[in-house]
Write a protein that holds these residues in place. Structure first.
Motif, PDB file in Angstrom:
ATOM      1  N   SER A  94     -13.193  14.470  -9.380  1.00  0.00           N
ATOM      2  CA  SER A  94     -13.702  15.760  -9.834  1.00  0.00           C
ATOM      3  C   SER A  94     -13.000  16.917  -9.131  1.00  0.00           C
ATOM      4  O   SER A  94     -12.688  17.945  -9.749  1.00  0.00           O
ATOM      5  CB  SER A  94     -15.210  15.825  -9.581  1.00  0.00           C
ATOM      6  OG  SER A  94     -15.735  17.062  -9.988  1.00  0.00           O
TER       7      SER A  94
ATOM      8  N   HIS B 100      -9.539  17.391 -10.645  1.00  0.00           N
ATOM      9  CA  HIS B 100      -9.681  17.961 -11.985  1.00  0.00           C
ATOM     10  C   HIS B 100      -9.994  19.453 -11.871  1.00  0.00           C
ATOM     11  O   HIS B 100      -9.450  20.277 -12.613  1.00  0.00           O
ATOM     12  CB  HIS B 100     -10.781  17.227 -12.747  1.00  0.00           C
ATOM     13  CG  HIS B 100     -10.657  17.348 -14.226  1.00  0.00           C
ATOM     14  ND1 HIS B 100     -11.492  16.696 -15.102  1.00  0.00           N
ATOM     15  CD2 HIS B 100      -9.797  18.057 -15.004  1.00  0.00           C
ATOM     16  CE1 HIS B 100     -11.138  16.987 -16.344  1.00  0.00           C
ATOM     17  NE2 HIS B 100     -10.120  17.821 -16.313  1.00  0.00           N
TER      18      HIS B 100
ATOM     19  N   LEU C 264      -3.721  16.413 -12.095  1.00  0.00           N
ATOM     20  CA  LEU C 264      -4.448  15.563 -13.044  1.00  0.00           C
ATOM     21  C   LEU C 264      -4.126  14.083 -12.848  1.00  0.00           C
ATOM     22  O   LEU C 264      -4.970  13.224 -13.119  1.00  0.00           O
ATOM     23  CB  LEU C 264      -4.130  16.000 -14.475  1.00  0.00           C
ATOM     24  CG  LEU C 264      -4.763  17.333 -14.872  1.00  0.00           C
ATOM     25  CD1 LEU C 264      -4.122  17.879 -16.147  1.00  0.00           C
ATOM     26  CD2 LEU C 264      -6.273  17.196 -15.043  1.00  0.00           C
TER      27      LEU C 264
ATOM     28  N   ALA D  15      -6.458  13.134 -10.215  1.00  0.00           N
ATOM     29  CA  ALA D  15      -7.817  13.063 -10.773  1.00  0.00           C
ATOM     30  C   ALA D  15      -8.033  11.761 -11.537  1.00  0.00           C
ATOM     31  O   ALA D  15      -9.032  11.062 -11.327  1.00  0.00           O
ATOM     32  CB  ALA D  15      -8.069  14.261 -11.695  1.00  0.00           C
ATOM     33  N   THR D  16      -7.097  11.423 -12.417  1.00  0.00           N
ATOM     34  CA  THR D  16      -7.272  10.211 -13.223  1.00  0.00           C
ATOM     35  C   THR D  16      -7.191   8.955 -12.355  1.00  0.00           C
ATOM     36  O   THR D  16      -7.913   7.986 -12.607  1.00  0.00           O
ATOM     37  CB  THR D  16      -6.230  10.136 -14.355  1.00  0.00           C
ATOM     38  OG1 THR D  16      -4.908  10.251 -13.803  1.00  0.00           O
ATOM     39  CG2 THR D  16      -6.441  11.245 -15.367  1.00  0.00           C
TER      40      THR D  16
ATOM     41  N   THR E 252     -16.061  11.760 -18.182  1.00  0.00           N
ATOM     42  CA  THR E 252     -15.308  12.521 -17.181  1.00  0.00           C
ATOM     43  C   THR E 252     -13.889  11.990 -17.056  1.00  0.00           C
ATOM     44  O   THR E 252     -12.917  12.762 -16.985  1.00  0.00           O
ATOM     45  CB  THR E 252     -16.011  12.454 -15.813  1.00  0.00           C
ATOM     46  OG1 THR E 252     -17.323  13.001 -15.931  1.00  0.00           O
ATOM     47  CG2 THR E 252     -15.238  13.226 -14.757  1.00  0.00           C
TER      48      THR E 252
ATOM     49  N   ALA F  27     -10.208  13.982 -18.171  1.00  0.00           N
ATOM     50  CA  ALA F  27      -9.044  14.116 -17.291  1.00  0.00           C
ATOM     51  C   ALA F  27      -7.808  13.501 -17.946  1.00  0.00           C
ATOM     52  O   ALA F  27      -6.698  14.058 -17.863  1.00  0.00           O
ATOM     53  CB  ALA F  27      -9.316  13.450 -15.946  1.00  0.00           C
TER      54      ALA F  27
ATOM     55  N   HIS G 261      -6.459  15.873 -20.686  1.00  0.00           N
ATOM     56  CA  HIS G 261      -5.728  16.995 -20.102  1.00  0.00           C
ATOM     57  C   HIS G 261      -4.370  16.553 -19.571  1.00  0.00           C
ATOM     58  O   HIS G 261      -3.368  17.272 -19.715  1.00  0.00           O
ATOM     59  CB  HIS G 261      -6.555  17.634 -18.981  1.00  0.00           C
ATOM     60  CG  HIS G 261      -7.698  18.459 -19.463  1.00  0.00           C
ATOM     61  ND1 HIS G 261      -8.911  18.520 -18.820  1.00  0.00           N
ATOM     62  CD2 HIS G 261      -7.829  19.260 -20.554  1.00  0.00           C
ATOM     63  CE1 HIS G 261      -9.727  19.326 -19.470  1.00  0.00           C
ATOM     64  NE2 HIS G 261      -9.096  19.780 -20.536  1.00  0.00           N
TER      65      HIS G 261
END
Length: 225
Positions: free
Chosen positions: A104, A107, A153, A156-157, A180, A184, A187
């Motif tokens: 999170s 992101h 990102l 994040a992923t 969620t 990600a 994006h």
């Protein structure tokens, strides 16, 4: 000598007040959040290995504040939370909350470059689309904003996929976590080279389909598949 437990109790009481606040009024709690961080640091709560549940609650609550406000303290508190999640993950490498929290965080950090990317693309496609526009759009993916967004990102992923794997293995997987992760991935696909974007979109579709199969869970309208 400072009473450390009193600092912790005061911090937790203030966090409960922040948690109960109207999201549109979070900016009013900017100084409260700064004080909470100061109290938690002084109390050394985050250094106590026997208080993991309290640590997770504190960091998760403060991160939700940070990501829900445009106040200057939001950025400061978010950075503090990232450091605490990493501390927790160092001693508990499969802690689901820490993995979700770090996913999170990254992101959230991608918001600024993503906004600049969207502004650039809106300008590029303001008229009719052409093959020249497509070629220019591909070249733009080598520019700093796209690179910065991809870097954040990707982090994040990575964290969110690890969280999904652990949640699935331990029977704690939820539609919300899958959504969620899908967001990600979408994006990331949007800012990746076209030759590299498809796997991210495919991951997102798989996650959304799995989320949609959870009894009683409804996908957000903008992500319905």
């Amino acid at each position: 000598m400072e009473n450390l437990e009193r600092l912790i109790d005061t911090a937790k009481t203030t966090i409960s007040q922040i948690n109960a606040a109207n999201p549109s009024l979070l900016y009013q709690y900017e100084q409260h959040a700064r004080v909470v961080v100061s109290y938690i640091d002084r109390s050394q709560l985050m250094l106590n290995p026997s208080r993991l549940d309290e640590q997770v609650w504190v960091v998760d609550s403060l991160q939700r504040f940070a990501q829900g406000t445009t106040a200057a303290a939001g950025v400061e508190v978010a950075e503090w939370c990232e450091g605490q999640w990493n501390r927790i993950l160092q001693y508990h490498p499969e802690n689901l909350a820490a993995l979700q929290g770090l996913g999170s965080y990254w992101h959230y950090k991608a918001r600024a470059p993503l906004a600049r990317v969207q502004a650039t693309e809106a300008s590029l496609y303001s008229g009719s689309s052409s093959s020249d526009d497509e070629a220019e759009a591909e070249l733009l993916r080598d520019t700093p904003d796209y690179f910065e967004a991809r870097t954040r990102l990707t982090a994040a992923t990575d964290f969110l996929r690890r969280a999904v794997g652990i949640a699935r293995r331990t029977g704690r997987l939820s539609g919300g976590l899958l959504v969620t992760c899908a967001e990600a991935s979408i994006h990331l696909g949007n800012v990746s080279k076209r030759s590299q974007s498809l796997p991210h979109f495919e991951d997102a579709v798989r996650s959304l389909r799995e989320a949609s199969e959870f009894p009683g869970f409804r996908l957000p309208d903008h992500l319905s598949v």
